[in-house]
Design an enzyme around this catalytic site. Structure first.
Site, PDB file in Angstrom:
ATOM      1  N   GLY A  80       0.825  -1.200   0.000  1.00  0.00           N
ATOM      2  CA  GLY A  80       0.000   0.000   0.000  1.00  0.00           C
ATOM      3  C   GLY A  80       0.858   1.248   0.000  1.00  0.00           C
ATOM      4  N   GLY A  81       2.068   1.128  -0.573  1.00  0.00           N
ATOM      5  CA  GLY A  81       3.015   2.222  -0.485  1.00  0.00           C
ATOM      6  C   GLY A  81       3.336   2.484   0.979  1.00  0.00           C
TER       7      GLY A  81
ATOM      8  N   SER B  24       5.594  -4.644  -2.436  1.00  0.00           N
ATOM      9  CA  SER B  24       5.283  -3.278  -2.849  1.00  0.00           C
ATOM     10  C   SER B  24       5.810  -2.305  -1.800  1.00  0.00           C
ATOM     11  CB  SER B  24       3.783  -3.133  -3.086  1.00  0.00           C
ATOM     12  OG  SER B  24       3.487  -1.930  -3.767  1.00  0.00           O
TER      13      SER B  24
END
Length: 532
Positions: free
Chosen positions: A138-139, A223
């Protein structure tokens, strides 16, 4: 009010562990004793699960500052439900691929969010199991450790390991660069990283009570989670708290520029109607107001230098020395971009050859789209236009960025690094997504059923999960990913450049997709993806 009723009410608010005095609580599940008190979990599938364990105090009391340790509690605190997630702006579903990842009930948002979850085969039995600590994606802005894809029961059982997932501060609460507003804000740009460090300190101090080995801790994430792993590799404050690192589709070469981050933070302050004289009011404003004020400012996209916790970029101009002795495994998926570009522009899945040239020109206006297409068609004669678009936009950025990080790790001359490419295509939605961002997560956790919306279920999916989960477990155990599912996998080097290509039949390919990357190298764009 009866204890059971009080627990239900507090649980619905996501603050079950705020009740630190539970003298009337009668434990019915397994109980672990940690530094702050006792916690009660549940048994599921032969594994003991403890959800929502508090590792830090309510961050509303430390807004924009380093986290505090939790206060000790009397009696037994229930740890049966996920804790709250950091306030955030929800993101889309990625075309429904994440539908089966959603936990029930969905945890609420709250600044009281420093919770972690533990899955273990046994308590305090001296087994010294490897510990696998997961940082969610989710960054640096969204997400939590509560997704069903990260549920640790099967991985803990399969590998005789301890699995930990972590919630921490995100976005403006974790990374707003208010450093220029005085010493009391010196931690504002790294608060979320300090949370992660505190969670690892909790693991060091408590994981033996859950049958884990504090001297054999692997951090891994996908991510934004991979970027967090990359960040911790560059922090002296985190040195010694973990011993292996896995970066899945999240290589991070450098942080946002400090001046830009602070200018964006100034805009958030202005949007709140504050200035240097009234800045301390930001500590008492409603969380919702702060979230609203940072929209569209480009603020808090990632941590930035604070001069103490983070003093340099992770892998630029070279690999940070603090991570030199930590073995690393990293890699990306073949069509990472299909989930980003395809979900927002479904027409890309049906491109014609003429449409492909227009789409590539729009994405890379300074490149020769016709030459890129011709090169891909020569290398991959069977490829369709959409294949080339999603592969080119992934090879040029995602794969190139991970190759760069692996190169920097090799040049450092310390512990080995292993580079992989996940190549399996999901059949979901007729196969149009190919091998998208995040697809590998359900396989790594051996959670095919929980990831059905993204991968589908079946014998082939389970076979891929067997390969991926056992590889991650092997790496957690020894720092070497080799296991009976794989051909011999040598560490990455600058001569042969071996890459493990994960599919139903894994194979080692030297310098995988080098010819494709050379057609369109956008590594600089990948490195800048967290820039304002």
């Amino acid at each position: 009010m009866k204890a059971a009723k009080l627990k239900t009410i507090l649980g619905s608010l996501g603050v079950v562990l705020a009740l630190h005095s539970q003298s009337g609580w009668t434990a019915q599940g397994p109980v672990a004793t940690i530094g702050a008190g006792k916690v009660e979990g549940v048994e599921q599938g032969g594994v003991l699960a403890f959800k929502g364990i508090r590792y830090g105090a309510d961050t509303a009391t430390t807004r924009f500052a380093a986290p505090r340790k939790p206060a000790a509690w009397d009696g037994i605190a229930p740890a049966r439900e996920y804790g709250a997630s950091c306030p955030q702006t929800p993101i889309g579903s990625g075309g429904g691929l994440f539908a089966s990842w959603r936990p029930t009930p969905v945890p609420p948002f709250s600044e009281d969010c420093l919770f972690l979850n533990v899955w273990t085969p046994a308590l305090a039995d001296g087994a010294k199991r490897p510990v696998m600590v997961w940082f969610h994606g989710g960054g640096f802005s969204q997400g939590d450790g509560s997704s069903t894809a990260y549920e640790g029961t099967r991985l803990a059982s399969r590998g005789d390991v301890v699995v930990v997932t972590v919630n921490h501060r995100l976005n403006v609460f974790g990374y707003l660069a208010l450093n220029d507003y005085g010493d009391s804000y010196r931690d504002s740009s790294v608060a979320g990283i300090l949370d992660l460090i505190q969670s690892l300190e909790w693991v060091r101090d408590n994981i033996e009570q859950f049958g884990g080995d504090p001297d054999n801790v692997m951090i891994f994430g996908e991510s934004g989670g991979g970027a967090k792993v990359s960040t911790l590799m560059a922090s002296e404050a985190a040195k010694g708290l973990f011993h292996r690192a896995v970066v899945q589709s999240g290589a991070m070469l450098r942080f946002p520029e400090q001046d830009a981050a602070r200018a964006a933070a100034d805009q958030v302050v202005a949007n709140l109607g504050l200035d240097e004289d009234s800045i301390d009011d930001i500590r008492s404003l409603p969380a919702e107001a702060i979230v609203s004020a940072y929209k569209d400012t480009g603020a808090a996209t990632a941590p930035t230098f604070d001069g103490r916790i983070l003093t340099r970029h992770p892998f630029e101009p070279d690999a940070a020395p603090s991570g030199r002795d930590v073995p690393m495994m990293l890699g990306s998926n073949r069509t990472e971009s299909s989930i980003f570009l395809g979900a927002t522009n479904p027409a890309l899945f049906d491109l014609s050859w003429e449409g492909l040239e227009k789409a590539l020109t729009a994405t890379y206006p300074d490149k020769d789209a016709a030459a890129i297409i011709a090169g891909y068609r020569e290398l991959e004669p069977e490829a369709e236009p959409a294949d080339i678009y999603f592969e080119a936009t992934t090879d040029a950025r995602w794969l190139a960025g991970h190759v760069r990080q692996a190169e920097q790790k090799v040049k450092q001359g310390g512990a080995p690094v292993y580079l992989y490419l996940f190549n399996w295509d999901t059949p979901v939605d007729g196969g149009k997504w190919r091998s998208p961002h995040a697809l590998e997560i359900g396989f790594v956790f051996d959670n095919v059923a929980n990831s059905e919306a993204m991968s589908g279920v079946g014998e082939e999916q389970q076979a891929v999960a067997d390969i991926m989960a056992d590889t991650w477990i092997a790496f957690a155990r020894s720092g070497n990913p080799n296991n009976p599912h794989l051909p011999q996998w040598q560490p990455y080097n600058l001569e042969e450049r071996p890459v493990m290509v994960f599919d139903t039949e894994p194979q080692v390919v030297n310098d995988a997709r080098r010819a494709q990357r050379d057609l369109l190298n956008d590594g600089e764009g990948y490195g800048n993806r967290y820039q304002r």
